[in-house]
Design a protein around this motif. Structure first.
Motif, mmCIF file in Angstrom:
data_model
loop_
_atom_site.group_PDB
_atom_site.id
_atom_site.type_symbol
_atom_site.label_atom_id
_atom_site.label_comp_id
_atom_site.label_asym_id
_atom_site.label_seq_id
_atom_site.Cartn_x
_atom_site.Cartn_y
_atom_site.Cartn_z
ATOM 1 N N SER A 43 -7.462 4.683 2.923
ATOM 2 C CA SER A 43 -5.949 4.348 3.200
ATOM 3 C C SER A 43 -4.582 4.417 2.432
ATOM 4 N N ASP B 62 2.009 4.176 2.864
ATOM 5 C CA ASP B 62 2.016 3.203 4.039
ATOM 6 C C ASP B 62 2.789 1.823 3.674
ATOM 7 N N ARG C 9 5.520 2.982 4.567
ATOM 8 C CA ARG C 9 5.695 3.878 6.560
ATOM 9 C C ARG C 9 6.351 2.267 6.713
#
Length: 308
Positions: A239, A243, A246
């Motif tokens: 991953s 993120d 985000r």
């Protein structure tokens, strides 16, 4: 001192061995995204990994290396990584950095083999980390052959990997430093498959957390990133550390800016992590240092921790 000839020999042996490795039947494949911390920023948690395309030193006039080297070193000091992955540096540039950052050693090899041309180097703090094994392979149909490349690629590019062990508690992790071709999407996709397969085998053979970083010349929606994130069995195993931003409703922004200071856009420099990592923070260093941008890329960094 950097490891070159010995590490190169290790890389060839490792690749030959890796080709014969397979997962035993019955190995449980448990996949999950890494934990993305929702806690407030805590600079005392975890280790910092930084990826930084420092721009080659062949030309650039007012942005030439001799004028930038102090600001590049200062950018690294401000982020203060345990591990720094650089792209495009040659041996002179890497020596300049080590002179200014004496707490680091580095591992790497030139893109044609040996000490010439550009390196994808990995700097690390030897007071904290011990090198267990390390190596290189080329992004090509013949990864053991120094200087080889995919037919559609503009140039030969090696990947450098290191297996580290913490000196204090013996925990280990793997890191891969990459620079994918700037011109050919076909070469980038083939490179992504090669990197993923090599890292996937090592990660499951050694059973240790893994980080894949670098300048991928691909934004998050590019198939290159999806190829890296999905393992050979079709399951998600990596991953994006970005993120962390985000999930807070924050944009990541551009990481390539061509010395113009552009911040809007999408990143092409990434830090990808396996499920064992907790992401405490992710950042893009887009500041001027001493009145100038250190490189034509903004470095990216992540503060991570793991239990293993």
């Amino acid at each position: 001192m950097p490891f070159i000839s010995r590490i190169f020999q290790v890389s060839i042996l490792a690749l030959l061995l890796m080709g014969s490795l397979s997962l035993a039947d019955g190995v449980q494949r448990a996949y999950a995204d890494p934990i993305v911390s929702t806690d407030a920023r805590d600079e005392t948690q975890g280790l910092v990994i930084m990826s930084f395309n420092i721009r080659h030193g062949l030309y650039d006039g007012a942005n030439g290396w001799e004028l930038r080297k102090e600001s590049v070193a200062e950018a690294v000091r401000r982020v203060n990584p345990l591990v720094l992955a650089t792209q495009e540096g040659d041996k002179r540039m890497l020596a300049d950095l080590q002179e200014r950052l004496p707490e680091y050693d580095w591992i790497g090899i030139g893109r044609e083999g040996g000490m010439d041309s550009f390196f994808n180097a990995i700097f690390y703090r030897p007071a904290t980390l011990q090198v267990v094994s390390a190596g290189h392979f080329w992004l090509s149909d013949h990864p053991n052959r120094p200087g080889s490349k995919f037919t559609s690629a503009a140039m030969a590019l090696p990947t450098t990997w290191v297996r580290f062990r913490f000196r204090d508690d013996g925990r280990e992790f793997l890191i891969y430093n990459n620079h994918l071709d700037a011109k050919s999407q076909e070469a980038r996709e083939k490179s992504a498959t090669l990197i993923r397969d090599h890292a996937y085998q090592q990660r499951y053979y050694h059973r240790i957390p893994t980080v894949i970083v670098g300048d991928f010349n691909a934004d998050p929606r590019n198939p290159v990133l999806e190829t890296l994130r999905i393992d050979p069995d079709g399951e998600r195993w990596l991953s994006d550390a970005a993120d962390w931003k985000r999930m807070r409703g924050e944009g990541v922004g551009a990481t390539f800016h061509g010395f113009r200071g552009v911040v809007s856009g999408t990143p092409i420099d990434h830090i990808l992590v396996t499920k064992e990592w907790t992401v405490h923070e992710f950042g893009v260093f887009n500041e001027r240092v001493d009145g100038r941008f250190p490189s034509d890329h903004y470095p990216v960094w992540a503060r991570l921790s793991f239990i293993w």
